[in-house]
Motif scaffolding. Sequence first.
Motif, PDB file in Angstrom:
ATOM      1  N   SER A 138       0.842  -1.191   0.000  1.00  0.00           N
ATOM      2  CA  SER A 138       0.000   0.000   0.000  1.00  0.00           C
ATOM      3  C   SER A 138       0.880   1.245   0.000  1.00  0.00           C
ATOM      4  O   SER A 138       1.805   1.358   0.794  1.00  0.00           O
ATOM      5  N   SER A 149       0.236   3.330   6.278  1.00  0.00           N
ATOM      6  CA  SER A 149       0.559   1.906   6.298  1.00  0.00           C
ATOM      7  C   SER A 149       1.732   1.632   7.237  1.00  0.00           C
ATOM      8  O   SER A 149       2.716   2.367   7.254  1.00  0.00           O
ATOM      9  N   THR A 163      -2.803  -4.066   2.276  1.00  0.00           N
ATOM     10  CA  THR A 163      -3.748  -2.957   2.216  1.00  0.00           C
ATOM     11  C   THR A 163      -3.977  -2.361   3.593  1.00  0.00           C
ATOM     12  O   THR A 163      -3.792  -3.039   4.614  1.00  0.00           O
ATOM     13  N   THR A 164      -4.370  -1.094   3.610  1.00  0.00           N
ATOM     14  CA  THR A 164      -4.770  -0.422   4.855  1.00  0.00           C
ATOM     15  C   THR A 164      -6.284  -0.302   4.944  1.00  0.00           C
ATOM     16  O   THR A 164      -6.799   0.276   5.906  1.00  0.00           O
ATOM     17  N   SER A 181      -0.088   4.077   0.950  1.00  0.00           N
ATOM     18  CA  SER A 181      -0.637   5.012   1.940  1.00  0.00           C
ATOM     19  C   SER A 181       0.403   5.356   3.001  1.00  0.00           C
ATOM     20  O   SER A 181       1.133   4.490   3.486  1.00  0.00           O
ATOM     21  N   ARG A 204       6.052  -0.103   4.594  1.00  0.00           N
ATOM     22  CA  ARG A 204       6.356   0.654   3.394  1.00  0.00           C
ATOM     23  C   ARG A 204       7.640   0.087   2.772  1.00  0.00           C
ATOM     24  O   ARG A 204       8.230  -0.874   3.285  1.00  0.00           O
ATOM     25  N   GLN A 227      -6.450   2.756  -3.147  1.00  0.00           N
ATOM     26  CA  GLN A 227      -5.243   2.004  -3.503  1.00  0.00           C
ATOM     27  C   GLN A 227      -5.471   1.173  -4.764  1.00  0.00           C
ATOM     28  O   GLN A 227      -4.542   0.949  -5.543  1.00  0.00           O
TER      29      GLN A 227
END
Length: 416
Positions: A243, A248, A319-320, A245, A251, A325
């Motif tokens: 993700s 998250s 995923t968050t 984001s 990363r 996304q």
Amino acid sequence: MAPVEQDPLLLLRQSIASGSSIMPTASADADAPEVSLSQATHLTFTSPVRTSLPIDTPTRFVPKDTPVDLRSIYFAWLNRDVAIPEYNSFALQLNQDLGGKAQVHKFAYMERLDLITWLESASEDNELIKPLAGDKDGSVSTAAAALASKGAAAPAIGSTLGRSGKGTLDPRLASIYNSERKMGDRNSVLRGIKPTDFSHVRKLAAIFMTKKPLHVPSSHTASSTTIASHQKQKRPDPIILLSPSASSLLRMSNIKSFLESSQYVPPNSLSASSTSANMLHINRLIKDIDANRPMRFILVEGTEQFKPEYWNRVVAVFTTGQTWQFKNYKWSNPTELFRHVPGIFVGWRGEQPPESVRAWGHRVMNVAVDRWNNPGTTTVDSSRWRDREAVEGIWKAIESNMRAKGWKRDQAPASI
């Protein structure tokens, strides 16, 4: 400091050979932190002594009579494993981030290949690298490069002026020269320095390539041919999507430590080195698919460079719970996406996952990790033993899905 020691190419080659850190920094200060390449004004080498050079320093790598700057050389080394189209895309993004202050040199294929080969110490000769000043016969640069390739510090220019009466020869180098064994690179072995054009062979071979076999091979021959072809196939790399984001927990900066070493550190902590990489590689042995060699997984945050067939190699999506996304995914609807690819949500232990994640049901795996309680710690917290349990659970889910989708020792599934 001696000119050899300050030469950017030799410093870079020596650091690569010794495995020492190379950091883009925003100043030449000894305690300057690492920054992204677009923000850097210096490139700092930590071995044999900490040395910072301006990142726009011209180097001795001179294709078409124009010296290539240190930033472009280092950028080429960072992206040595990517294909030319992807490299050009990354270079364009970096040029945009630089805001017109500088431009990254776009290497031709053979330029980049020769440069990487020289930086890896796989070759001692490169016709595009000019000799050092006062080093017409290459004795100083070759000796320094040879030592650098073995992880030793580059010698001072005054003590290595050469052989055969060209100055005082350091006794240590004399010993090395007495034991050296002349090795040819690919150019000298092939008796030339210019690439040979074999395009005319394609026309000659076309006649034979288009002919059909005049007989059907026996079952034994066909079986042998199939096995040989099967063995020669290159195994595709599975892909894991992260993700992008900012919320998250995983990363590009900390995912490698988490999935390879079972060690969680926050993405923005001092122990998770900042990175501008668009792609990472990690290795994992999947015994039920190939017990003899680890599989290399590709980790990316975005799908901008995806070809349609790449989706058949996606084995997990982190995923968050934020649906934006999936906007550019092959399946932008989360329910449809997680019918084809398993989802993974990583959150803090003791907290409920978002409502969206719970709504997606069992197709999204919920993984909990302990909160990070030592924000000032620069090393991994030894008390985080439950991280390994969480990581093994993730890999178990990924491996189970790969077997179910039809991953083989040397091929990916035709569709997922």
